[in-house]
Design a protein around this motif. Sequence first.
Motif, PDB file in Angstrom:
ATOM      1  N   GLN A  24       0.826  -1.197   0.000  1.00 49.89           N
ATOM      2  CA  GLN A  24       0.000   0.000   0.000  1.00 49.89           C
ATOM      3  C   GLN A  24       0.869   1.259   0.000  1.00 49.89           C
ATOM      4  O   GLN A  24       0.433   2.318  -0.429  1.00 49.89           O
ATOM      5  N   PRO A  62      -9.054  -3.478  -3.095  1.00 50.78           N
ATOM      6  CA  PRO A  62      -9.741  -2.181  -3.066  1.00 50.78           C
ATOM      7  C   PRO A  62     -10.316  -1.837  -1.691  1.00 50.78           C
ATOM      8  O   PRO A  62     -10.314  -0.669  -1.286  1.00 50.78           O
ATOM      9  N   ASN A  63     -10.789  -2.865  -0.967  1.00 52.31           N
ATOM     10  CA  ASN A  63     -11.338  -2.614   0.366  1.00 52.31           C
ATOM     11  C   ASN A  63     -10.255  -2.162   1.336  1.00 52.31           C
ATOM     12  O   ASN A  63     -10.459  -1.217   2.111  1.00 52.31           O
ATOM     13  N   VAL A  65      -7.335  -0.741   0.608  1.00 49.20           N
ATOM     14  CA  VAL A  65      -6.849   0.583   0.211  1.00 49.20           C
ATOM     15  C   VAL A  65      -7.840   1.664   0.638  1.00 49.20           C
ATOM     16  O   VAL A  65      -7.459   2.696   1.176  1.00 49.20           O
ATOM     17  N   ARG A  66      -9.129   1.411   0.422  1.00 44.59           N
ATOM     18  CA  ARG A  66     -10.158   2.374   0.825  1.00 44.59           C
ATOM     19  C   ARG A  66     -10.143   2.583   2.335  1.00 44.59           C
ATOM     20  O   ARG A  66     -10.174   3.715   2.819  1.00 44.59           O
ATOM     21  N   ASP A  67     -10.076   1.476   3.096  1.00 48.57           N
ATOM     22  CA  ASP A  67     -10.144   1.571   4.558  1.00 48.57           C
ATOM     23  C   ASP A  67      -8.898   2.216   5.163  1.00 48.57           C
ATOM     24  O   ASP A  67      -8.996   2.944   6.146  1.00 48.57           O
ATOM     25  N   GLY A  70      -8.004   5.641   2.266  1.00 48.34           N
ATOM     26  CA  GLY A  70      -9.138   6.517   1.982  1.00 48.34           C
ATOM     27  C   GLY A  70      -9.269   6.895   0.517  1.00 48.34           C
ATOM     28  O   GLY A  70      -9.860   7.927   0.201  1.00 48.34           O
ATOM     29  N   ILE A  71      -8.727   6.061  -0.382  1.00 47.98           N
ATOM     30  CA  ILE A  71      -8.834   6.336  -1.816  1.00 47.98           C
ATOM     31  C   ILE A  71      -9.372   5.106  -2.534  1.00 47.98           C
ATOM     32  O   ILE A  71      -9.392   4.009  -1.974  1.00 47.98           O
ATOM     33  N   MET A  72      -9.790   5.303  -3.775  1.00 52.02           N
ATOM     34  CA  MET A  72     -10.273   4.205  -4.599  1.00 52.02           C
ATOM     35  C   MET A  72      -9.224   3.888  -5.661  1.00 52.02           C
ATOM     36  O   MET A  72      -8.595   4.797  -6.204  1.00 52.02           O
ATOM     37  N   TYR A  93      -3.789  11.889  -7.041  1.00 56.03           N
ATOM     38  CA  TYR A  93      -4.781  12.581  -6.215  1.00 56.03           C
ATOM     39  C   TYR A  93      -4.326  14.016  -5.973  1.00 56.03           C
ATOM     40  O   TYR A  93      -3.133  14.271  -5.754  1.00 56.03           O
TER      41      TYR A  93
END
Length: 98
Positions: A24, A62-63, A65-67, A70-72, A93
């Motif tokens: 990550q 994806p889950n 990275v999002r958690d 905070g990005i998709m 970003y």
Amino acid sequence: MQQVSRAREHQHVEWKESWRDEYQKWICGFANADGGILEIGRDDRGRVVGVENAVRLLVDIPNKVRDILGIMVDVNLFEENGKEFVQIGVEAYPNPIS
């Protein structure tokens, strides 16, 4: 994001043989720069070596990275020479990601 054929790694492309949560950091770095692609299931020479549990990674990455970041990210499964690999596309970003 479409699959991008690469002859070598460079500042926008990184290859890893298997997924580790520590990657990550690469995703964060791509998001804070100009974006990039992380491919899981390729060796350092760019050869597809395959990846275990590829379908599960399509959901897990994806889950996570999002958690955590905070990005998709765009995560896709590809096959080359009968072996699967996962491609993670990261957009740049406008705000710093940590």
